[in-house]
Design an enzyme around this catalytic site. Structure first.
Site, PDB file in Angstrom:
ATOM      1  CG  ASP A 135      -2.019  -0.949   1.220  1.00  0.00           C
ATOM      2  OD1 ASP A 135      -2.030  -1.814   0.326  1.00  0.00           O
ATOM      3  OD2 ASP A 135      -2.896  -0.872   2.097  1.00  0.00           O
TER       4      ASP A 135
ATOM      5  CG  HIS B  19       2.006   0.148   4.572  1.00  0.00           C
ATOM      6  ND1 HIS B  19       1.671  -0.807   5.516  1.00  0.00           N
ATOM      7  CD2 HIS B  19       0.891   0.898   4.373  1.00  0.00           C
ATOM      8  CE1 HIS B  19       0.397  -0.633   5.866  1.00  0.00           C
ATOM      9  NE2 HIS B  19      -0.093   0.386   5.192  1.00  0.00           N
TER      10      HIS B  19
END
Length: 252
Positions: A51, A200
């Site tokens: 992400d 992430h």
């Protein structure tokens, strides 16, 4: 959770005189728009899903995945860490390398507190940026903060988006070290349907240490690393069908 939700959908779609489609058939045909998916639809696979990019590590992460011969899934924003157009080359590189590029909204808001028009704008601005950079619109979205309340799912059904969350949280966003993240995957195990992790690309430890470890861990457990669309038996459905025109935009 995935199978229960999809089976319910299949039953609702079927007439009494017709055979009920399997959960995987429903996924392949309708992308189960607006239904939250948090796990792969088959065993023997693992996804590497990141992400919050694009970011300064995007290009090197693509290199790591390419050198290992595996495909990742990038849930990208428009403006979270600078303008997406400033990372145009890295985004195009990821797409051209065969990685799945998906939406993480334009500004990374709390979508549950937004109105329908605001949610549509968040999605459409990412779509247009993707079209401008590599010519496709995404079929998949992971909502910021994994929030799916308010009007979000209704708008995703309207826009025919496949909504993905996760079943393993690497915890990198919460100051977990790569070694602590590794323990989370080991605890989740390699059995059962494949994992869709929350990771992430904005954390160097995730990009370097954790990603390399996950590739080795998958291979030691005979897991194939695939994109999120592939893990849902939807390899051809990562992007919306059709051709789209860029609007010449180069800044946010």
């Amino acid at each position: 959770m995935l199978f229960e939700s999809v089976v319910a959908l299949a039953l609702a779609l079927s007439a009494s005189a017709k055979p009920v489609p399997s959960p995987i058939d429903v996924i392949k045909r309708d992308h189960v728009a607006g239904i939250v998916i948090n796990k792969c639809a088959k065993p023997g696979v693992l996804t590497l899903a990141y992400d919050d990019g694009p970011y300064q590590y995007t290009s090197s992460l693509v290199d790591t995945l390419n050198n290992a011969g595996v495909k990742g899934t990038f849930f990208l924003t428009g403006t979270l860490y600078g303008c997406i157009y400033n990372q145009r080359a890295a985004v195009k590189k990821a797409y051209d390398s065969g990685h799945q590029i998906a939406s993480h909204t334009w500004t990374h808001p709390h979508v549950g507190s937004l109105g329908a028009a605001q949610i549509r704008s968040e999605m459409e601005r990412v779509e247009q940026a993707f079209v401008n950079i590599f010519g496709r619109k995404p079929q998949y979205v992971r909502p910021p903060y994994l929030e799916t309340g308010g009007q979000f799912l209704g708008v995703m059904r309207e826009l025919n988006y496949t909504v993905v969350t996760n079943d393993v949280d690497a915890g990198d966003w919460n100051n977990q070290s790569p070694q602590q993240s590794q323990q989370r995957f080991q605890q989740a195990g390699a059995a059962g349907d494949g994992h869709i992790p929350l990771m992430h690309e904005t954390y160097q430890g995730t990009v370097t240490t954790l990603t390399s470890w996950l590739i080795a861990w998958a291979r030691s457990n005979n897991l194939q690393i695939v994109t999120v669309a592939e893990c849902l038996n939807d390899a051809e459905g990562a992007y919306k069908p059709g051709t789209f025109e860029g609007n010449g935009q180069t800044t946010c």
